[in-house]
Write a protein that holds these residues in place. Structure first.
Motif, PDB file in Angstrom:
ATOM      1  N   LEU A 223       0.830  -1.199   0.000  1.00  0.00           N
ATOM      2  CA  LEU A 223       0.000   0.000   0.000  1.00  0.00           C
ATOM      3  C   LEU A 223       0.867   1.252   0.000  1.00  0.00           C
ATOM      4  CD1 LEU A 223      -2.582  -1.016   2.769  1.00  0.00           C
ATOM      5  CD2 LEU A 223      -3.000  -0.997   0.304  1.00  0.00           C
ATOM      6  N   LYS A 224       0.390   2.294  -0.631  1.00  0.00           N
ATOM      7  CA  LYS A 224       1.032   3.602  -0.547  1.00  0.00           C
ATOM      8  C   LYS A 224       0.342   4.368   0.582  1.00  0.00           C
ATOM      9  CE  LYS A 224       2.277   3.853  -5.460  1.00  0.00           C
ATOM     10  NZ  LYS A 224       2.079   4.592  -6.734  1.00  0.00           N
ATOM     11  N   LEU A 225       0.863   4.217   1.785  1.00  0.00           N
ATOM     12  CA  LEU A 225       0.169   4.722   2.958  1.00  0.00           C
ATOM     13  C   LEU A 225       0.049   6.244   2.963  1.00  0.00           C
ATOM     14  CD1 LEU A 225       1.614   2.293   5.641  1.00  0.00           C
ATOM     15  CD2 LEU A 225      -0.691   2.312   4.676  1.00  0.00           C
ATOM     16  N   ASP A 226       0.931   6.936   2.263  1.00  0.00           N
ATOM     17  CA  ASP A 226       0.807   8.393   2.225  1.00  0.00           C
ATOM     18  C   ASP A 226      -0.362   8.846   1.348  1.00  0.00           C
ATOM     19  OD1 ASP A 226       1.903   7.663  -0.189  1.00  0.00           O
ATOM     20  OD2 ASP A 226       3.572   9.075  -0.124  1.00  0.00           O
ATOM     21  N   SER A 227      -0.990   7.899   0.630  1.00  0.00           N
ATOM     22  CA  SER A 227      -2.160   8.232  -0.195  1.00  0.00           C
ATOM     23  C   SER A 227      -3.468   8.003   0.557  1.00  0.00           C
ATOM     24  CB  SER A 227      -2.163   7.379  -1.472  1.00  0.00           C
ATOM     25  OG  SER A 227      -2.472   6.020  -1.168  1.00  0.00           O
ATOM     26  N   TYR A 228      -3.374   7.527   1.786  1.00  0.00           N
ATOM     27  CA  TYR A 228      -4.584   7.239   2.577  1.00  0.00           C
ATOM     28  C   TYR A 228      -5.452   8.487   2.698  1.00  0.00           C
ATOM     29  CZ  TYR A 228      -5.904   3.013   5.173  1.00  0.00           C
ATOM     30  OH  TYR A 228      -6.449   1.814   5.554  1.00  0.00           O
ATOM     31  N   SER A 229      -6.731   8.347   2.434  1.00  0.00           N
ATOM     32  CA  SER A 229      -7.656   9.470   2.611  1.00  0.00           C
ATOM     33  C   SER A 229      -8.973   8.956   3.190  1.00  0.00           C
ATOM     34  CB  SER A 229      -7.915  10.189   1.289  1.00  0.00           C
ATOM     35  OG  SER A 229      -8.605   9.344   0.381  1.00  0.00           O
ATOM     36  N   THR A 230      -9.683   9.818   3.885  1.00  0.00           N
ATOM     37  CA  THR A 230     -10.940   9.457   4.531  1.00  0.00           C
ATOM     38  C   THR A 230     -12.015  10.472   4.166  1.00  0.00           C
ATOM     39  OG1 THR A 230      -9.792   8.451   6.413  1.00  0.00           O
ATOM     40  CG2 THR A 230     -12.095   9.075   6.737  1.00  0.00           C
ATOM     41  N   THR A 231     -13.171   9.970   3.767  1.00  0.00           N
ATOM     42  CA  THR A 231     -14.332  10.812   3.494  1.00  0.00           C
ATOM     43  C   THR A 231     -15.481  10.341   4.364  1.00  0.00           C
ATOM     44  OG1 THR A 231     -13.611  11.034   1.184  1.00  0.00           O
ATOM     45  CG2 THR A 231     -15.857  11.726   1.715  1.00  0.00           C
ATOM     46  N   VAL A 232     -16.137  11.283   5.029  1.00  0.00           N
ATOM     47  CA  VAL A 232     -17.202  10.964   5.967  1.00  0.00           C
ATOM     48  C   VAL A 232     -18.551  11.362   5.380  1.00  0.00           C
ATOM     49  CG1 VAL A 232     -18.161  11.563   8.222  1.00  0.00           C
ATOM     50  CG2 VAL A 232     -15.718  11.117   7.992  1.00  0.00           C
ATOM     51  N   TYR A 233     -19.511  10.439   5.464  1.00  0.00           N
ATOM     52  CA  TYR A 233     -20.883  10.696   5.027  1.00  0.00           C
ATOM     53  C   TYR A 233     -21.806  10.602   6.242  1.00  0.00           C
ATOM     54  CZ  TYR A 233     -18.601   9.909   0.573  1.00  0.00           C
ATOM     55  OH  TYR A 233     -17.745   9.990  -0.474  1.00  0.00           O
ATOM     56  N   GLU A 234     -23.113  10.542   6.023  1.00  0.00           N
ATOM     57  CA  GLU A 234     -24.048  10.577   7.149  1.00  0.00           C
ATOM     58  C   GLU A 234     -23.791   9.432   8.130  1.00  0.00           C
ATOM     59  OE1 GLU A 234     -24.859  10.650   3.964  1.00  0.00           O
ATOM     60  OE2 GLU A 234     -26.440  12.125   3.545  1.00  0.00           O
ATOM     61  N   LYS A 235     -23.842   8.197   7.645  1.00  0.00           N
ATOM     62  CA  LYS A 235     -23.656   7.027   8.501  1.00  0.00           C
ATOM     63  C   LYS A 235     -22.528   6.122   8.005  1.00  0.00           C
ATOM     64  CE  LYS A 235     -28.560   6.767   9.747  1.00  0.00           C
ATOM     65  NZ  LYS A 235     -29.779   5.916   9.728  1.00  0.00           N
ATOM     66  N   VAL A 236     -21.747   6.643   7.093  1.00  0.00           N
ATOM     67  CA  VAL A 236     -20.699   5.846   6.446  1.00  0.00           C
ATOM     68  C   VAL A 236     -19.413   6.653   6.397  1.00  0.00           C
ATOM     69  CG1 VAL A 236     -20.007   4.739   4.278  1.00  0.00           C
ATOM     70  CG2 VAL A 236     -22.385   4.572   5.049  1.00  0.00           C
ATOM     71  N   SER A 237     -18.301   5.970   6.573  1.00  0.00           N
ATOM     72  CA  SER A 237     -17.002   6.579   6.290  1.00  0.00           C
ATOM     73  C   SER A 237     -16.265   5.684   5.305  1.00  0.00           C
ATOM     74  CB  SER A 237     -16.186   6.778   7.568  1.00  0.00           C
ATOM     75  OG  SER A 237     -15.946   5.546   8.213  1.00  0.00           O
ATOM     76  N   ILE A 238     -15.594   6.304   4.350  1.00  0.00           N
ATOM     77  CA  ILE A 238     -14.870   5.552   3.319  1.00  0.00           C
ATOM     78  C   ILE A 238     -13.404   5.951   3.360  1.00  0.00           C
ATOM     79  CG2 ILE A 238     -14.621   5.108   0.862  1.00  0.00           C
ATOM     80  CD1 ILE A 238     -17.603   5.587   0.533  1.00  0.00           C
ATOM     81  N   GLN A 239     -12.555   4.955   3.600  1.00  0.00           N
ATOM     82  CA  GLN A 239     -11.113   5.161   3.549  1.00  0.00           C
ATOM     83  C   GLN A 239     -10.599   4.547   2.240  1.00  0.00           C
ATOM     84  OE1 GLN A 239      -9.290   4.292   7.699  1.00  0.00           O
ATOM     85  NE2 GLN A 239     -11.212   3.147   7.692  1.00  0.00           N
ATOM     86  N   THR A 240      -9.728   5.251   1.560  1.00  0.00           N
ATOM     87  CA  THR A 240      -9.143   4.734   0.331  1.00  0.00           C
ATOM     88  C   THR A 240      -7.623   4.830   0.407  1.00  0.00           C
ATOM     89  OG1 THR A 240      -9.278   6.893  -0.759  1.00  0.00           O
ATOM     90  CG2 THR A 240     -11.131   5.381  -1.066  1.00  0.00           C
ATOM     91  N   CYS A 241      -6.988   3.938  -0.343  1.00  0.00           N
ATOM     92  CA  CYS A 241      -5.527   3.915  -0.380  1.00  0.00           C
ATOM     93  C   CYS A 241      -5.078   3.308  -1.689  1.00  0.00           C
ATOM     94  CB  CYS A 241      -4.985   3.101   0.804  1.00  0.00           C
ATOM     95  SG  CYS A 241      -3.187   3.126   0.949  1.00  0.00           S
ATOM     96  N   ASP A 242      -4.060   3.910  -2.306  1.00  0.00           N
ATOM     97  CA  ASP A 242      -3.517   3.380  -3.548  1.00  0.00           C
ATOM     98  C   ASP A 242      -2.670   2.154  -3.273  1.00  0.00           C
ATOM     99  OD1 ASP A 242      -4.701   5.433  -4.953  1.00  0.00           O
ATOM    100  OD2 ASP A 242      -2.912   6.702  -4.882  1.00  0.00           O
ATOM    101  N   GLY A 243      -2.652   1.245  -4.287  1.00  0.00           N
ATOM    102  CA  GLY A 243      -1.816   0.070  -4.184  1.00  0.00           C
ATOM    103  C   GLY A 243      -0.354   0.398  -4.405  1.00  0.00           C
ATOM    104  N   GLY A 244       0.497  -0.566  -4.064  1.00  0.00           N
ATOM    105  CA  GLY A 244       1.934  -0.369  -4.206  1.00  0.00           C
ATOM    106  C   GLY A 244       2.444  -0.816  -5.554  1.00  0.00           C
ATOM    107  N   GLU A 245       3.689  -1.269  -5.573  1.00  0.00           N
ATOM    108  CA  GLU A 245       4.294  -1.683  -6.835  1.00  0.00           C
ATOM    109  C   GLU A 245       3.655  -2.961  -7.341  1.00  0.00           C
ATOM    110  OE1 GLU A 245       6.465   0.152  -8.447  1.00  0.00           O
ATOM    111  OE2 GLU A 245       6.181   1.608  -6.835  1.00  0.00           O
TER     112      GLU A 245
END
Length: 368
Positions: A223-245
């Protein structure tokens, strides 16, 4: 105890909930009443009742339930309790044209109607129509089966019309367009019993990858941990992260992929590569006591890869390794929460937004 957490404090200043939220039997009882017995709860997946006359059972708190598909393909859910003397009716999962009580033989159709009440000669003021199974509201979103355990009645049509918005809010379309849908086939299930409060497992999931480089070194390498991001919705949170090599054609984190981790309040998680990825797993956290929970993992896979034994075995091994690492962490945290040395902690504002959101939602429900 509820008021010891202040959701009005910004994350930069806020204290985490007190340890009593994770240790008190009374607090867990409040959570069942105010959180789990309100709104929609994920309980299974559609392939469990894809065939006519199939069923599966479960338990949440003190509610025993059975979900079934009748001979006409219609989905039903009921309290899994005989109306005669309260025996459970069905166990596990399977197929059958009716439910027969193992205690005294009362028999119910898969539509809940009482078909036979044995040896009731002489009974008075008995109306067979009033002794059918007590229904629960059931709905489907994507590949998931949901129950609503609230006592207030609502038509089944209303359930079907509103479930997406009620359960997921504005994240519904985002999830469905990013591969959380019916495109994958069911693979298998694994269950883990963990000596920790259910929220400890959720908190661990919601720390924005904070613990990954320290606890999951193999996972972190993909994983490319520096790409981790979080978006918060009403009852849901979505974390995303780019893959590595790039590591191989079928590798889950191959070059260019994006991992999506969706937490659906209060206790359901969906882990998915982007819409072109071959793999999805879900985690359902079921409270079993103040310091014990069960986590149900269901795995889904692109049909073209179901016969790729090497890929399946390697993916499940990798998942198992991560779960063993997380279990060790969660059980350690639970022991620390029970220590007199700990009261409340702090948030890391840049990464723990989803965790803070989870605690604020809990507080809101518990104060109602």
């Amino acid at each position: 105890m509820v008021q010891q957490f202040n959701p009005d404090d910004p994350i930069q200043e806020a204290l985490t909930p007190p340890s009593s939220w994770y240790t008190s039997p009374n607090f867990l009882s409040l959570e069942f009443d105010q959180v789990f017995f309100r709104g929609w709860q994920a309980v299974g997946y559609t392939e469990q009742v894809q065939e006519a006359n199939s069923f599966f059972t479960g338990r949440l708190g003190n509610i025993e339930y059975v979900v079934c598909c009748d001979e006409n393909g219609k989905l039903h859910a009921f309290h899994n309790v005989c109306r005669h003397h309260a025996s459970l009716l069905a166990f596990g999962s399977g197929k059958g044209s009716c439910f027969t009580c193992p205690y005294h033989g009362w028999t119910y159709g898969l539509d809940g109607a009482l078909l036979k009440a044995t040896r009731i000669t002489g009974i008075k003021n008995f109306n067979v129509r009033e002794f059918g199974l007590i229904p629960l509201r059931v709905a489907i979103w994507g590949p998931f089966i949901l129950l609503n355990l609230e006592k207030e009645t609502l038509s089944q049509q209303d359930c079907d019309d509103d479930v997406g918005m009620e359960w997921l809010g504005s994240s519904s379309e985002i999830l469905s367009t990013n591969g959380v849908d019916n495109s994958l086939s069911y693979l298998c299930r694994r269950e883990y019993f963990i000596e920790c409060n259910w929220k400890v497992f959720c908190d661990n999931y919601l720390d924005g990858g904070y613990h990954v480089p320290f606890a999951h070194k193999d996972l972190a390498s993909g994983l490319k941990l520096d790409s981790y991001s979080t978006t918060v919705y009403e009852k849901v949170s979505i974390q995303t992260c780019d893959g590595g090599e790039e590591q191989g054609q079928n590798d889950f984190n191959r070059l260019g992929s994006k991992s999506l981790y969706a937490f659906i309040y209060p206790n359901f998680m969906v882990n998915r590569q982007d819409r072109y990825g071959p793999w999805m797993d879900t985690n359902l956290v079921v409270p079993l006591g103040p310091r014990r929970c069960k986590v149900v993992f269901d795995y889904f896979l692109d049909t073209s890869l179901k016969d790729d034994e090497a890929f399946v075995v390697k993916s499940l091994e990798d998942s198992e390794k991560v779960q063993m690492e997380d279990i060790k962490l969660c059980e350690s945290v639970q022991r620390g929460l029970e220590s007199p040395a700990y009261g409340s902690g702090r948030y890391a504002p840049m990464v723990e937004k989803a965790m803070y959101h989870f605690h604020c939602l809990l507080h809101r429900n518990l104060m109602k």
